[in-house]
Every structure is written in C-alpha cells, then in structure tokens.
Enzyme design. Structure first.
Site, PDB file in Angstrom:
ATOM      1  N   SER A   1       0.854  -1.187   0.000  1.00 19.51           N
ATOM      2  CA  SER A   1       0.000   0.000   0.000  1.00 19.51           C
ATOM      3  C   SER A   1       0.885   1.230   0.000  1.00 19.51           C
ATOM      4  O   SER A   1       2.090   1.156   0.202  1.00 19.51           O
ATOM      5  CB  SER A   1      -0.912   0.019   1.234  1.00 19.51           C
ATOM      6  OG  SER A   1      -0.162   0.327   2.385  1.00 19.51           O
TER       7      SER A   1
ATOM      8  N   ALA B   1       1.154   3.213   2.146  1.00 16.80           N
ATOM      9  CA  ALA B   1       1.629   3.490   3.500  1.00 16.80           C
ATOM     10  C   ALA B   1       2.928   2.766   3.815  1.00 16.80           C
ATOM     11  O   ALA B   1       3.624   3.129   4.752  1.00 16.80           O
ATOM     12  CB  ALA B   1       0.563   3.076   4.521  1.00 16.80           C
ATOM     13  N   CYS B   2       3.284   1.732   3.023  1.00 10.64           N
ATOM     14  CA  CYS B   2       4.447   0.927   3.414  1.00 10.64           C
ATOM     15  C   CYS B   2       5.669   1.206   2.556  1.00 10.64           C
ATOM     16  O   CYS B   2       6.723   0.626   2.773  1.00 10.64           O
ATOM     17  CB  CYS B   2       4.102  -0.563   3.350  1.00 10.64           C
ATOM     18  SG  CYS B   2       3.921  -1.199   1.690  1.00 10.64           S
ATOM     19  N   GLY B   3       5.533   2.054   1.539  1.00 13.14           N
ATOM     20  CA  GLY B   3       6.716   2.441   0.779  1.00 13.14           C
ATOM     21  C   GLY B   3       7.129   1.492  -0.316  1.00 13.14           C
ATOM     22  O   GLY B   3       7.996   1.804  -1.101  1.00 13.14           O
ATOM     23  N   ALA B   4       6.515   0.312  -0.405  1.00 12.35           N
ATOM     24  CA  ALA B   4       6.827  -0.670  -1.443  1.00 12.35           C
ATOM     25  C   ALA B   4       8.331  -0.881  -1.535  1.00 12.35           C
ATOM     26  O   ALA B   4       8.962  -1.317  -0.584  1.00 12.35           O
ATOM     27  CB  ALA B   4       6.233  -0.239  -2.791  1.00 12.35           C
TER      28      ALA B   4
END
Length: 272
Positions: free
Chosen positions: A112, A114-117
């Site tokens: 997502s 939100a997690c920075g990939a």
C-alpha cells in the site's frame, strides 16, 4: 453478520435538528489462517465489509502469489475453535490447503502507499508480479463513457450507506458481469478477482475493470495478475500506476465521468 448497520444520528436539516436512524457500512476484522494438515499459519487480518469472505480470501491469496489454481484450496470455512466466542468465529476464516503452506511474505499484506513498497525498478519488474502482460484490448471510448452509470446503478450497498468502494467487471460489449463492494478498495477488487479465481475464469483477458475510487499502484498490480487489459477509474491514477500500466501494456483510464475521461496509458496516450 450484515454488510450494513443501523445507527441513531443527530441530523441538521432545514435549520432544525432531529434524531433519525441512518444506515452505515459495516466494518469488521477478518483473520485469515492457512492450514495444511496439523500446521496452522496466521496470514493476517483484513478490515472488511462482511460478505463474500471466501472470495476475499481467495482473491487476496491469489494476488499475493500464495495460490495459483483453485485446486490448491481444499476448503474455506469459519473457525470452529472452541476458544473463540460464537460471535467472533465468523471473523476468522480458515483456508485448508492441498499442499504445504508456502513461505509467507514478511509484510503479510498487499503493498500500500503506507508501506513504501520498494524501488521503482523492482515494482515494475514483470518477474516480481509473476504475471505476463495481458493481450491488448481495443475499446470504443463511447462504450467506456457508459460504464460509470452502469456501476452506480448496480451499487446497491453504496446507495444505502454512501460509504463503500466498488470494483466492477465488464465484457467487451459493456455488459456488467460481476460487481463487489467493500469499505476497502483493495478488498472490493480482491473479492472480484476471488470470484473469478474460484469460477475458473482467470486470466480475465478481453475484460474491462472499473473501480469507484482512484487508481493506485497496488490496484493496477492486482489487475495485471488477473490478466485484465483495461483499467478504468472514476478518479485519478498515481504516477506509479501510470508507469506500471505502460510497462505492462494496459489501457489506463482515469477521471471516467459522463462525457469525459483521461487516457494515461494505451491507445491515445500522449507520446511525449
């Protein structure tokens, strides 16, 4: 468990306050547990709108790359663990696998914003998604313009609550084949892909997808894995979503509204 709930609210209308009963979208946690014989592995917890939980789990497992064929799943059923009170058992879904539990991703959830990939090169790598680009599909722009109205007409829960995302699958003639709704846009798409997965319809070549919100990388990645060549959104895409669509040859349409659209990838996209 119901997909919507009734709550009492104070409403200001016409300059006067009154107490009324309103309907809101239900939201509850769903824990997914993988089982192989006596081995049990908690996969994670999703906040979802109750309903189509089996499709949600199947779609989530498929888009996470944990299963590739419906036959890998023996059964899915609510937990019957006596340690849980009856009202909580339906919020724990057990997935019984035919083969040993595969290695689970450390993050345990879909990527997502939100997690920075990870690095740009990695997220655009076809090998990372484990899927080949779907065959390109030419579509009539006039047909695309009709899809938002068809989506709205089919959003039963959204009309009742105003608080749900939707993912809808159409054929090349614009016929609505399936629609799923959820408080989470990722969940809505996972439910739709899970339906197609369990029905043996994947890959979804020759189909069009319309989502009710924005087009982010994580949704495009799910569409790529499902083999969907045309992704439409009523709102905006992100830059990484545009890059992913172009890397895989998808048609990406944003701001699809009555009488207007933007083509970000595919036929008609700017070349500079």
């Amino acid at each position: 468990m119901r997909a919507k709930a009734r709550v009492r609210v104070a409403r200001l209308e016409g300059g006067r306050w009154r107490e009324v009963v309103d309907e809101v979208a239900a939201e509850a946690p769903l824990e997914i547990r993988l089982r192989y014989r006596e081995e049990v592995a908690p996969l994670g917890v999703l906040l979802r709108t109750p309903g189509q939980d089996v499709e949600l789990a199947a779609g989530f497992l498929y888009t996470e790359g944990l299963v590739r064929e419906p036959g890998e799943i023996l059964a899915m059923a609510p937990c019957t663990d006596g340690s849980l009170p009856p009202e909580e058992r339906e919020n724990v879904l057990q997935v019984f696998l035919r083969r040993p539990i595969p290695p689970l991703p450390e993050r345990r959830f879909a990527i997502s914003s939100a997690c920075g990939a990870c690095g740009r090169g990695e997220v655009l790598d076809p090998a990372r998604l484990g899927s080949a680009p779907p065959p390109p599909l030419g579509v009539d722009p006039e047909l695309l313009l009709t899809l938002p109205q068809r989506l709205q007409e089919a959003q039963r829960l959204f009309r009742a609550t105003g608080g749900l995302h939707a993912a809808a699958l159409f054929d090349q003639e614009g016929r609505l084949l399936a629609l799923r709704e959820d408080v989470g846009r990722h969940n809505a798409l996972d439910k739709l892909i899970g339906w197609a997965f369990l029905e043996g319809r994947l890959p979804l070549h020759g189909h069009l997808l319309l989502v009710s919100g924005r087009a982010g990388y994580e949704l495009l990645a799910k569409a790529v894995m499902a083999g969907i060549p045309v992704f439409c959104a009523v709102s905006a895409p992100t830059s990484l979503a545009v890059a992913l669509a172009r890397a895989f040859g998808l048609t990406l349409v944003g701001f699809l509204r009555p009488g207007r659209m933007n083509i970000y990838a595919g036929p008609g996209e700017p070349r500079s």
